[in-house]
Design a protein around this motif. Structure first.
Motif, mmCIF file in Angstrom:
data_model
loop_
_atom_site.group_PDB
_atom_site.id
_atom_site.type_symbol
_atom_site.label_atom_id
_atom_site.label_comp_id
_atom_site.label_asym_id
_atom_site.label_seq_id
_atom_site.Cartn_x
_atom_site.Cartn_y
_atom_site.Cartn_z
ATOM 1 N N ALA A 13 40.286 34.260 38.665
ATOM 2 C CA ALA A 13 39.810 35.350 39.516
ATOM 3 C C ALA A 13 39.139 34.794 40.764
ATOM 4 O O ALA A 13 38.569 33.700 40.752
ATOM 5 N N SER A 67 36.802 36.761 42.411
ATOM 6 C CA SER A 67 35.445 37.328 42.403
ATOM 7 C C SER A 67 35.149 37.919 41.036
ATOM 8 O O SER A 67 36.058 38.270 40.287
ATOM 9 N N THR A 68 33.861 38.043 40.759
ATOM 10 C CA THR A 68 33.387 38.793 39.590
ATOM 11 C C THR A 68 32.423 39.867 40.058
ATOM 12 O O THR A 68 31.570 39.617 40.913
ATOM 13 N N LEU A 109 29.678 42.235 38.213
ATOM 14 C CA LEU A 109 28.950 42.545 36.985
ATOM 15 C C LEU A 109 28.129 43.800 37.222
ATOM 16 O O LEU A 109 27.272 43.835 38.101
ATOM 17 N N PHE A 145 30.569 36.336 43.574
ATOM 18 C CA PHE A 145 29.900 37.029 42.469
ATOM 19 C C PHE A 145 29.010 38.136 43.025
ATOM 20 O O PHE A 145 28.147 37.891 43.859
ATOM 21 N N THR A 153 40.090 40.136 40.397
ATOM 22 C CA THR A 153 38.660 40.409 40.257
ATOM 23 C C THR A 153 38.311 40.622 38.792
ATOM 24 O O THR A 153 38.926 41.455 38.119
ATOM 25 N N LEU A 154 37.346 39.881 38.283
ATOM 26 C CA LEU A 154 36.840 40.130 36.943
ATOM 27 C C LEU A 154 35.755 41.196 37.019
ATOM 28 O O LEU A 154 34.830 41.084 37.834
ATOM 29 N N LEU A 166 32.876 43.295 34.784
ATOM 30 C CA LEU A 166 32.098 43.192 33.555
ATOM 31 C C LEU A 166 31.024 44.275 33.570
ATOM 32 O O LEU A 166 30.275 44.399 34.535
ATOM 33 N N MET A 206 35.235 44.724 29.805
ATOM 34 C CA MET A 206 35.773 43.684 30.677
ATOM 35 C C MET A 206 37.128 44.137 31.205
ATOM 36 O O MET A 206 37.915 44.767 30.482
ATOM 37 N N ALA A 245 41.405 40.324 36.326
ATOM 38 C CA ALA A 245 41.553 38.873 36.181
ATOM 39 C C ALA A 245 42.531 38.495 35.072
ATOM 40 O O ALA A 245 42.369 37.472 34.408
ATOM 41 N N VAL A 256 33.457 34.625 31.309
ATOM 42 C CA VAL A 256 33.345 34.761 32.767
ATOM 43 C C VAL A 256 33.722 33.452 33.445
ATOM 44 O O VAL A 256 34.507 33.437 34.409
ATOM 45 N N MET A 310 36.977 32.781 35.933
ATOM 46 C CA MET A 310 36.764 32.294 37.302
ATOM 47 C C MET A 310 37.277 30.871 37.505
ATOM 48 O O MET A 310 37.115 30.299 38.584
#
Length: 477
Positions: A49, A51-52, A54, A312, A371-372, A374, A409, A412, A444, A448
């Motif tokens: 991914a 970006s993440t 959260l 992030f 994109t992850l 969460l 979740m 990604a 995560v 990533m």
């Protein structure tokens, strides 16, 4: 900030008993740690991914009332809500999440996430464990919600991602919004860089209920009369001031602060910075879809930051103090009192609108695959209704519950519509396979593409940022 009704001086023995009931009967040793999926190496992912995002539901979201519902359980456990079918084959959601139900094919749920009795039942320990992947140290048990963030704390997972990913040319590596949990003096540990250095702390964008379209960043804000040229003069002044302080014992701390300020000056002089933060440029229809609330516009801002390539982004649910008295909390997901009305009238409708819009927006723009996403919290809620501290069964609240919670979740490469992990018949404990916060954190890092978790201490000695846990690789593909 914690409600005065539940300050740390309360009877902690009863508090801990409520949160860890039944844990002694489970074998939570290493043999039952979450494992990787069959035949999938823990160190490889074809397309990491970029970006993440959260989304942290501050206060402790009720897993049994949202997405780990138990309709066959006794009434005092299952509560007032009914499950509904979704577009995800294995997923059932609360009836008050109808918009999100249409997005279930795009996300997975992880049930049975537990602290294994290694935390305290308090918010501070829950934040720390779920944000860093490290079990709280003894100071959390000693100090409870008086425990402050320490320089040698283990770093927030976002700070690790920011440190390990290539530096963004114009924007911070990690941005948190719309607030810094919680109000002083109860600042939550776990959301900072800790031992890896202040230069890896997040930049905070601050928003308000009154003006949800306006975000400010205290570390990078510049008044209207302050031009870039004048800021450069201030930059020179800052250098002179810190040069004079180099002989002080806390030189290392000063240097960390200087590094952060250097980054702030770079941001102020960048033409791309203001564009990334200009949420008012979004179409009115899209802003309305997210909802004209601070939590909704924060998710819209998160989508913009993903488009801008920020590695992030953290959205901490901003608590609404107008509901605090009714819910016997600070106004967030900490529903000690009147749990079902607080969820039905306030929390679930706002969450449903904002987060479903976010998922829909990411998917429609082709951003979800890279994109992850969460959604987590510091804890779940006690499956048995009736927090004794807010009126028992008549108060209709749910107490803290760190023995079991759920995590959402998506993106990604995660296969949507599936459920990983399972809880017992009353959502009190993991059924067969406990999953720990370190497993979520490792997932995560896996998503990533971060394999190197080595860092060095102040003496140059190498150490691992997270030895424990294994990524939930069965989520992918």
């Amino acid at each position: 900030m914690d409600s005065p009704l539940f300050r740390p001086s309360m009877d902690r023995r009863a508090f801990l008993t409520a949160s860890t009931l039944g844990l002694a009967s489970l074998r939570f040793g290493p043999a039952l740690k979450a494992s990787t999926g069959p035949g999938v190496p823990a160190s490889t992912l074809a397309k990491p991914a970029k970006s993440t995002v959260l989304f942290f539901l501050c206060g402790g979201a009720s897993h049994i009332d949202m997405w780990d519902m138990k309709p066959e359980a006794p009434l005092e456990f299952r509560g007032e809500f009914k499950p509904i079918r979704t577009t995800g084959a294995d997923i059932r959601l609360c009836e008050h999440l109808p918009l999100l139900a249409k997005q279930a094919h795009n996300f997975a749920l992880v049930h049975g996430v537990t602290d294994g009795g290694r935390a305290t039942g308090d918010h501070h320990a829950g934040y720390y464990y779920n944000l860093t992947g490290h079990a709280p140290d003894p100071t959390f048990k000693q100090q409870g919600n008086d425990r402050r963030p320490y320089p040698e704390d283990w770093p927030y997972m976002g700070s690790v991602v920011g440190m390990k990913r290539p530096v963004h040319p114009t924007l911070p590596q990690i941005i948190s919004l719309p607030h810094k949990p919680s109000k002083l003096p109860f600042t939550r540990p776990g959301q900072f860089a800790g031992r890896i250095g202040m230069e890896h702390d997040p930049f905070y964008l601050t928003g308000s209920f009154d003006e949800p379209l306006n975000f400010s960043a205290p570390t990078i804000s510049m008044s209207g009369s302050m031009t870039a040229a004048r800021m450069q003069d201030r930059h020179a002044l800052l250098n002179d001031m810190n040069q004079a302080r180099r002989e002080l014992d806390h030189e290392a701390a000063v240097q960390n602060y200087v590094k952060q300020q250097e980054r702030a000056f770079d941001l102020l002089s960048s033409s791309g910075t203001s564009n990334a933060f200009d949420i008012k440029s979004e179409p009115d229809k899209l802003r309305a879809r997210y909802g004209n609330t601070i939590n909704g516009t924060s998710l819209l801002m998160a989508r913009r930051l993903v488009e801008a390539g920020v590695p992030f982004v953290t959205v901490f649910w901003k608590e609404d103090e107008s509901t605090a008295k009714q819910c016997k909390s600070a106004g967030g997901w900490d529903t000690h009192g009147d749990n079902f009305n607080c969820l039905r009238k306030y929390l679930l409708p706002q969450f449903d609108q904002a987060f479903s819009a976010f998922m829909e927006d990411l998917s429609g723009r082709g951003l979800l695959d890279e994109t992850l996403v969460l959604v987590t919290s510091e804890m779940g809620r006690m499956p048995k209704v009736g927090d004794r501290r807010s009126g028992g069964t008549l108060g209709a609240g749910r107490d803290h519950w760190t023995s079991c919670m759920s995590v959402l979740m998506a993106g990604a490469g995660i296969r949507g519509g599936q459920v990983v992990g399972e809880t017992d018949a009353r959502a009190e404990l993991p059924k067969d396979r406990p999953i720990y916060p370190e497993d979520i954190t490792k997932t995560v890092y896996y998503a990533m593409g971060i394999q190197d978790l080595e860092a060095k201490d102040k003496l140059g000695r190498a150490y691992n940022l997270l030895d424990e846990g294994k990524p939930l690789t069965e989520l992918f593909g």
